[in-house]
Design a protein around this motif. Sequence first.
Motif, PDB file in Angstrom:
ATOM      1  N   ARG A  58    -108.153  49.531  27.133  1.00  0.00           N
ATOM      2  CA  ARG A  58    -107.120  49.636  25.990  1.00  0.00           C
ATOM      3  C   ARG A  58    -107.185  48.353  25.241  1.00  0.00           C
ATOM      4  NH1 ARG A  58    -102.931  50.411  29.430  1.00  0.00           N
ATOM      5  NH2 ARG A  58    -103.238  52.754  29.365  1.00  0.00           N
ATOM      6  N   ASP A 111     -99.573  61.772  36.915  1.00  0.00           N
ATOM      7  CA  ASP A 111    -100.078  60.234  36.627  1.00  0.00           C
ATOM      8  C   ASP A 111     -99.052  59.125  36.970  1.00  0.00           C
ATOM      9  OD1 ASP A 111    -101.776  58.667  35.252  1.00  0.00           O
ATOM     10  OD2 ASP A 111    -101.291  59.341  33.247  1.00  0.00           O
ATOM     11  N   ASP A 112     -99.780  57.774  37.291  1.00  0.00           N
ATOM     12  CA  ASP A 112     -98.969  56.709  37.763  1.00  0.00           C
ATOM     13  C   ASP A 112     -98.126  56.890  38.805  1.00  0.00           C
ATOM     14  OD1 ASP A 112     -99.874  54.967  35.696  1.00  0.00           O
ATOM     15  OD2 ASP A 112     -98.652  56.117  34.320  1.00  0.00           O
ATOM     16  N   THR A 129    -105.793  57.923  32.706  1.00  0.00           N
ATOM     17  CA  THR A 129    -104.879  59.073  31.996  1.00  0.00           C
ATOM     18  C   THR A 129    -106.046  59.755  31.232  1.00  0.00           C
ATOM     19  OG1 THR A 129    -102.826  57.725  31.768  1.00  0.00           O
ATOM     20  CG2 THR A 129    -103.132  59.328  30.104  1.00  0.00           C
TER      21      THR A 129
END
Length: 452
Positions: free
Chosen positions: A319, A220-221, A164
């Motif tokens: 993350r 995205d995704d 992202t």
Amino acid sequence: MFDVWKNVLAEIEQQTSPANFATWFQDTSLVTAKDGHVIVGVKNSFYVKQLRARYYDLIEKALENNGIKVKDIDFEVVLKSKNKVRPREVTTPKPIKEHIKTIRATRKEPGPSSNGLNPKYTLDNFVVGSNNELAVAAARSIISSPGSRYNPFFLYGGPGLGKTHLIQAIGNALLQDNPDYKIFYTPISHFYSDFIDAIQKGKGKEFNLKFQKLDCLIIDDFQFIVNKEKSQEEFFNIFNDLYQLNKQIIITSDRLPSQIKTVDERLASRLTWAGAFDLQLPKFEDKCAILRAKAELIGAEIEPEAIEYIAENVNTNIRDLEGEFSTLLLMSEVRGLTPLELIENGSVSVNKTSKLRPTSPKQVVDKVAKYYQLTTKEMCSKSRVSNIKNARQVAMYILSEELNLSTNKIAAEVGVKDHTTVMHGIKKIKNDLKLNFLLREQIEEIKEKIYG
Ligand code: ADP
Ligand code: MG
């Protein structure tokens, strides 16, 4: 040469408690012992002070007992890589609560801007390393000539590895260079729900037109694409229209299109016409570089050893790396200790290893309950309230899919009386998953929490 140190340690071990020995002596070494000037290697400057103050005499005695003459003992920081560094004074980090709030906020989905772009994601704050350099090179090429060589740009990789961030950064850079550019970022799930919404309001055409006008579409995704739905067809049409006009299309996914069962084969092959780029797990050096950059960005002071400690112990994704880093900085501020001091005194222990870390049924049940903001007891009750029942069925499904538990065992774990209820629950979730993209996202997120 310094095998003798082992004997010294053995002696010290007998005279200290196991906990103290493990804390203070585990990572020590003998650097030199020339002419009675002994230098003991330690992990970091925190140990220098403590060993000198608390254990000088003990060490001296143990050395002499092992035939080493001692005039004086000095302590020196020795990194694991055997690079010696000077002990350094450690300063307390600046107040950073606010900064951490910002970091946390930027981790969420993009802000309200109508093009879906979040200006926080830039290439400047995307650290380039061996794990992502090809993808970044392609990204730069897209920014300088969109709609040409890397079109569509297909970027894939596991959760939390920067997909992202990178595609948002491309969007932001394109917009900066071409302020009139029409760019639109959307997770595929939102594309899907907006489409359904438009159809229901009789605005299908407008929906299509809005996309046709774009200069750059960022999806995205993509793994959450829904099968055999009008939306997939719609997406395919929009994709083809834009592609034919040489408009840049950017897509991310957690896996290759060919590995997404629900995706139409023609679409799958088209997505990777221009190749597929992946983001990999960062190596130790990459992780350190990312953490250093984050620290610099928020003006936080953190000892290099603390950065190395986090980098060494977080092996899941970026993350998580950021998460541990922020927590450590926050604790540091709350407790008034430096990050390294917190690590040394055992207040924090970071250990995020492999995604395949085995997990227990209880952990799964607890994590699912927590995800749905229920207590385990509530979730495993007889309640038929729909959100509780749904959570319970998700737990059944994950226990079956991930841990391969028998339906009888699952029944016992989630507190239902017989295995037919479990069979029914699993079937229900499997069916729902075919159409319900939100549920799919939820289950992916829960799995991340379980294995993360
Ligand atoms: P994904 O979309 O692949 O799940 P994200 O793009 O959300 O991952 O990245 C997770 C977090 O890690 C974000 O906060 C992002 O800014 C950060 N991040 C990922 N890669 C890098 C990098 N190379 N440099 C700096 N930060 C990164
Ligand atoms: Mg993402």
